[in-house]
Design a protein around this motif. Sequence first.
Motif, PDB file in Angstrom:
ATOM      1  N   THR A  17       0.827  -1.207   0.000  1.00 49.92           N
ATOM      2  CA  THR A  17       0.000   0.000   0.000  1.00 49.92           C
ATOM      3  C   THR A  17       0.859   1.254   0.000  1.00 49.92           C
ATOM      4  OG1 THR A  17      -1.732  -1.171   1.231  1.00 49.92           O
ATOM      5  CG2 THR A  17      -1.844   1.233   1.201  1.00 49.92           C
ATOM      6  N   LEU A  18       1.939   1.243   0.776  1.00 50.23           N
ATOM      7  CA  LEU A  18       2.811   2.412   0.866  1.00 50.23           C
ATOM      8  C   LEU A  18       3.545   2.687  -0.436  1.00 50.23           C
ATOM      9  CD1 LEU A  18       4.311   1.866   4.442  1.00 50.23           C
ATOM     10  CD2 LEU A  18       2.643   3.585   3.741  1.00 50.23           C
ATOM     11  N   ASN A  19       3.579   1.710  -1.329  1.00 45.58           N
ATOM     12  CA  ASN A  19       4.257   1.906  -2.608  1.00 45.58           C
ATOM     13  C   ASN A  19       3.400   2.674  -3.611  1.00 45.58           C
ATOM     14  OD1 ASN A  19       7.040   0.691  -2.960  1.00 45.58           O
ATOM     15  ND2 ASN A  19       5.994  -0.953  -1.899  1.00 45.58           N
ATOM     16  N   PHE A  20       2.112   2.829  -3.295  1.00 45.11           N
ATOM     17  CA  PHE A  20       1.241   3.617  -4.166  1.00 45.11           C
ATOM     18  C   PHE A  20       1.278   5.081  -3.740  1.00 45.11           C
ATOM     19  CE2 PHE A  20      -0.655  -0.648  -4.498  1.00 45.11           C
ATOM     20  CZ  PHE A  20      -0.801  -0.758  -5.874  1.00 45.11           C
ATOM     21  N   GLN A  21       1.122   5.962  -4.715  1.00 43.85           N
ATOM     22  CA  GLN A  21       1.120   7.392  -4.405  1.00 43.85           C
ATOM     23  C   GLN A  21      -0.124   7.774  -3.593  1.00 43.85           C
ATOM     24  OE1 GLN A  21       1.551   9.506  -8.101  1.00 43.85           O
ATOM     25  NE2 GLN A  21       3.777   9.241  -8.157  1.00 43.85           N
ATOM     26  N   ASP A  22      -1.261   7.187  -3.936  1.00 43.04           N
ATOM     27  CA  ASP A  22      -2.498   7.485  -3.218  1.00 43.04           C
ATOM     28  C   ASP A  22      -2.744   6.417  -2.146  1.00 43.04           C
ATOM     29  OD1 ASP A  22      -2.801   5.658  -5.295  1.00 43.04           O
ATOM     30  OD2 ASP A  22      -4.958   6.025  -5.460  1.00 43.04           O
ATOM     31  N   VAL A  23      -2.037   6.540  -1.042  1.00 42.87           N
ATOM     32  CA  VAL A  23      -2.170   5.592   0.061  1.00 42.87           C
ATOM     33  C   VAL A  23      -3.525   5.780   0.730  1.00 42.87           C
ATOM     34  CG1 VAL A  23      -1.224   4.862   2.282  1.00 42.87           C
ATOM     35  CG2 VAL A  23       0.319   5.586   0.447  1.00 42.87           C
ATOM     36  N   SER A  24      -4.270   4.685   0.904  1.00 42.05           N
ATOM     37  CA  SER A  24      -5.585   4.783   1.534  1.00 42.05           C
ATOM     38  C   SER A  24      -5.942   3.464   2.202  1.00 42.05           C
ATOM     39  CB  SER A  24      -6.655   5.138   0.498  1.00 42.05           C
ATOM     40  OG  SER A  24      -6.825   4.082  -0.431  1.00 42.05           O
ATOM     41  N   LEU A  25      -6.809   3.547   3.200  1.00 46.46           N
ATOM     42  CA  LEU A  25      -7.290   2.341   3.878  1.00 46.46           C
ATOM     43  C   LEU A  25      -8.083   1.462   2.924  1.00 46.46           C
ATOM     44  CD1 LEU A  25      -8.422   3.737   7.356  1.00 46.46           C
ATOM     45  CD2 LEU A  25      -6.481   2.222   6.883  1.00 46.46           C
ATOM     46  N   GLU A  26      -8.786   2.097   1.986  1.00 47.29           N
ATOM     47  CA  GLU A  26      -9.579   1.337   1.020  1.00 47.29           C
ATOM     48  C   GLU A  26      -8.669   0.462   0.153  1.00 47.29           C
ATOM     49  OE1 GLU A  26     -12.806   2.052  -2.621  1.00 47.29           O
ATOM     50  OE2 GLU A  26     -11.881   3.763  -1.591  1.00 47.29           O
ATOM     51  N   ARG A  27      -7.576   1.043  -0.310  1.00 48.73           N
ATOM     52  CA  ARG A  27      -6.635   0.260  -1.123  1.00 48.73           C
ATOM     53  C   ARG A  27      -6.042  -0.875  -0.296  1.00 48.73           C
ATOM     54  NH1 ARG A  27      -4.020   1.067  -5.808  1.00 48.73           N
ATOM     55  NH2 ARG A  27      -4.699   3.241  -5.959  1.00 48.73           N
ATOM     56  N   TYR A  28      -5.701  -0.573   0.948  1.00 48.65           N
ATOM     57  CA  TYR A  28      -5.149  -1.589   1.837  1.00 48.65           C
ATOM     58  C   TYR A  28      -6.144  -2.737   2.034  1.00 48.65           C
ATOM     59  CZ  TYR A  28      -3.180  -3.655   6.110  1.00 48.65           C
ATOM     60  OH  TYR A  28      -2.675  -4.523   7.058  1.00 48.65           O
ATOM     61  N   GLY A  29      -7.405  -2.396   2.236  1.00 42.15           N
ATOM     62  CA  GLY A  29      -8.438  -3.413   2.403  1.00 42.15           C
ATOM     63  C   GLY A  29      -8.605  -4.274   1.166  1.00 42.15           C
ATOM     64  N   LEU A  30      -8.549  -3.645   0.000  1.00 31.03           N
ATOM     65  CA  LEU A  30      -8.676  -4.395  -1.251  1.00 31.03           C
ATOM     66  C   LEU A  30      -7.503  -5.362  -1.432  1.00 31.03           C
ATOM     67  CD1 LEU A  30      -9.924  -1.572  -3.677  1.00 31.03           C
ATOM     68  CD2 LEU A  30     -11.224  -3.541  -2.853  1.00 31.03           C
ATOM     69  N   LEU A  31      -6.308  -4.919  -1.053  1.00 31.94           N
ATOM     70  CA  LEU A  31      -5.137  -5.791  -1.152  1.00 31.94           C
ATOM     71  C   LEU A  31      -5.273  -6.992  -0.220  1.00 31.94           C
ATOM     72  CD1 LEU A  31      -2.206  -3.198  -1.356  1.00 31.94           C
ATOM     73  CD2 LEU A  31      -2.966  -4.746  -3.160  1.00 31.94           C
ATOM     74  N   LEU A  32      -5.802  -6.763   0.968  1.00 31.00           N
ATOM     75  CA  LEU A  32      -5.996  -7.862   1.914  1.00 31.00           C
ATOM     76  C   LEU A  32      -6.995  -8.881   1.377  1.00 31.00           C
ATOM     77  CD1 LEU A  32      -6.155  -5.984   5.351  1.00 31.00           C
ATOM     78  CD2 LEU A  32      -4.291  -7.419   4.491  1.00 31.00           C
TER      79      LEU A  32
END
Length: 233
Positions: free
Chosen positions: A175-190
Amino acid sequence: MTKNKKIAMNLLLVVGVPLLILLGIYLFNDRKYNIISILVAIVACIPGFYKYEKRDSNMLLIVVIAVLSAISIIGRVAFGLIPFFKPVSAVVILSGIYLGKEEGFLIGALSAIGSNIFFGQGPWTPFQMFTWGMIGFISGLPWISKKCKENKFYLSLLGAFSGIIFTMIMDLWSTLNFQDVSLERYGLLLIKAAPITLIYIVSNIIFLLVLQEPIGKMLERIDQKYGIKEMGK
């Protein structure tokens, strides 16, 4: 080691290492990951070196740590053709249970940087070092290690928990490797990583049940003969 010094050493691992990794991300933009990996390894060694300083008898404990790290590294390489199905977490967990939390953290960190010599170093290496290190640290907490020694259900539960923790921390790196860090992106990755997490859980449980007896008995025999757990206090 006094209680305050023990707390300081634990904070160095649990707080100091992730701060060091975050410093590498934002200061070096992940370009100096090799430097950060080496620094993480050095910090992971500090509690051990502090405890073993000026004690020749503790050389045996250092040898045991080196052997367990080597077993973990060789195990990861040996199962290299099977994606995500590796014995690393199991060896690290057992190391923490039978040696202690600081030793578990050190073996976890060394396993990551050592095995990545074969699998490739990258910005993910410090995160792997911290993740496996924390798995070893948690496994070495007295009440957890006691339960896991006595009951295979708790040991399996710890293996499942470790698989989930590994995914959560490594997906944080993603998640931290993306420019737009967000909880939503983190959740999708999980969610996307759920099948892989399941493999982690299954492999951890299988390897723990297979390796506990040989590794556990070996470490207990060494401890009975030489008192290696007392050396680490």
